[in-house]
Scaffold this active site. Structure first.
Site, short mmCIF file in Angstrom:
data_model
loop_
_atom_site.label_atom_id
_atom_site.label_comp_id
_atom_site.label_asym_id
_atom_site.label_seq_id
_atom_site.Cartn_x
_atom_site.Cartn_y
_atom_site.Cartn_z
N HIS A 1 -1.79 4.03 -8.23
CA HIS A 1 -2.15 3.22 -9.40
C HIS A 1 -1.77 3.98 -10.66
O HIS A 1 -1.80 5.21 -10.70
CB HIS A 1 -3.64 2.85 -9.42
CG HIS A 1 -4.57 4.01 -9.23
ND1 HIS A 1 -4.77 4.59 -7.99
CD2 HIS A 1 -5.35 4.68 -10.10
CE1 HIS A 1 -5.65 5.57 -8.12
NE2 HIS A 1 -6.01 5.67 -9.39
N HIS A 25 0.84 -1.20 0.00
CA HIS A 25 0.00 0.00 0.00
C HIS A 25 0.88 1.25 0.00
O HIS A 25 1.60 1.52 0.96
CB HIS A 25 -0.95 0.03 1.20
CG HIS A 25 -1.85 1.24 1.15
ND1 HIS A 25 -3.06 1.23 0.49
CD2 HIS A 25 -1.69 2.50 1.63
CE1 HIS A 25 -3.60 2.44 0.57
NE2 HIS A 25 -2.79 3.22 1.26
P1 AMP Z 1 -8.39 7.60 -9.92
O1 AMP Z 1 -9.61 8.41 -10.17
O2 AMP Z 1 -7.18 8.03 -10.68
O3 AMP Z 1 -8.14 7.43 -8.44
O4 AMP Z 1 -8.71 6.16 -10.52
C1 AMP Z 1 -9.46 5.21 -9.84
C2 AMP Z 1 -9.99 4.28 -10.88
O5 AMP Z 1 -10.46 3.11 -10.24
C3 AMP Z 1 -11.15 4.84 -11.70
O6 AMP Z 1 -10.80 4.87 -13.09
C4 AMP Z 1 -12.29 3.85 -11.41
O7 AMP Z 1 -13.11 3.61 -12.54
C5 AMP Z 1 -11.53 2.62 -10.98
N1 AMP Z 1 -12.25 1.70 -10.13
C6 AMP Z 1 -12.98 2.00 -9.03
N2 AMP Z 1 -13.47 0.87 -8.47
C7 AMP Z 1 -13.05 -0.15 -9.24
C8 AMP Z 1 -13.22 -1.57 -9.21
N3 AMP Z 1 -13.95 -2.17 -8.24
N4 AMP Z 1 -12.66 -2.32 -10.17
C9 AMP Z 1 -11.94 -1.74 -11.16
N5 AMP Z 1 -11.71 -0.42 -11.25
C10 AMP Z 1 -12.27 0.38 -10.31
#
Ligand code: AMP
Length: 112
Positions: A98, A45
């Protein structure tokens, strides 16, 4: 700690896995913003790219070693974009580092 991506890595929340190794886990974004939209996250993390330092940069290096393999797996031979959002102004919604891999079409030149 309640972290969505830690739960996905552990398998407590399902995901569409693309790649996994000792250091990182990659899975398809649930709300894709391009024909191919994958997320690569460290198993450790780390809250965002803003806290990368000497103690965790090896993990980040390993992610960047994995990304070309992931891109190949995703069929992104024509190129792709890597994005990491940080904090409120960067619109980071999940506080676990990420890297978005976006591709599958000619992407917009506008990044902001
Ligand atoms: P960020 O806005 O850069 O923090 O990106 C977070 C990303 O996580 C977004 O593009 C969301 O669509 C994606 N996301 C949220 N929940 C999930 C999930 N359960 N599985 C896959 N992607 C997710």
């Amino acid at each position: 700690m309640n972290c969505l991506f830690c739960s996905i890595i552990k398998g407590d929340i399902p995901s569409n896995k693309v790649y996994e190794d000792e250091w990182c886990y990659a899975f398809l974004d649930i709300a894709p913003q391009a024909p191919v939209h994958c997320l690569v996250v460290p198993k450790e993390h780390i809250s965002s790219a803003d806290v990368i330092g000497a103690d965790n940069s090896q993990t980040v290096a390993k992610i960047f070693e994995a990304i070309p393999k992931i891109a190949k797996e995703l069929g992104l031979a024509n190129g792709y974009r890597i994005v990491s959002n940080i904090g409120d102004d960067g619109c980071q919604s999940v506080k676990h580092l990420h890297f978005h891999i976006l591709g599958g079409k000619k992407l917009s030149e506008n990044m902001a």
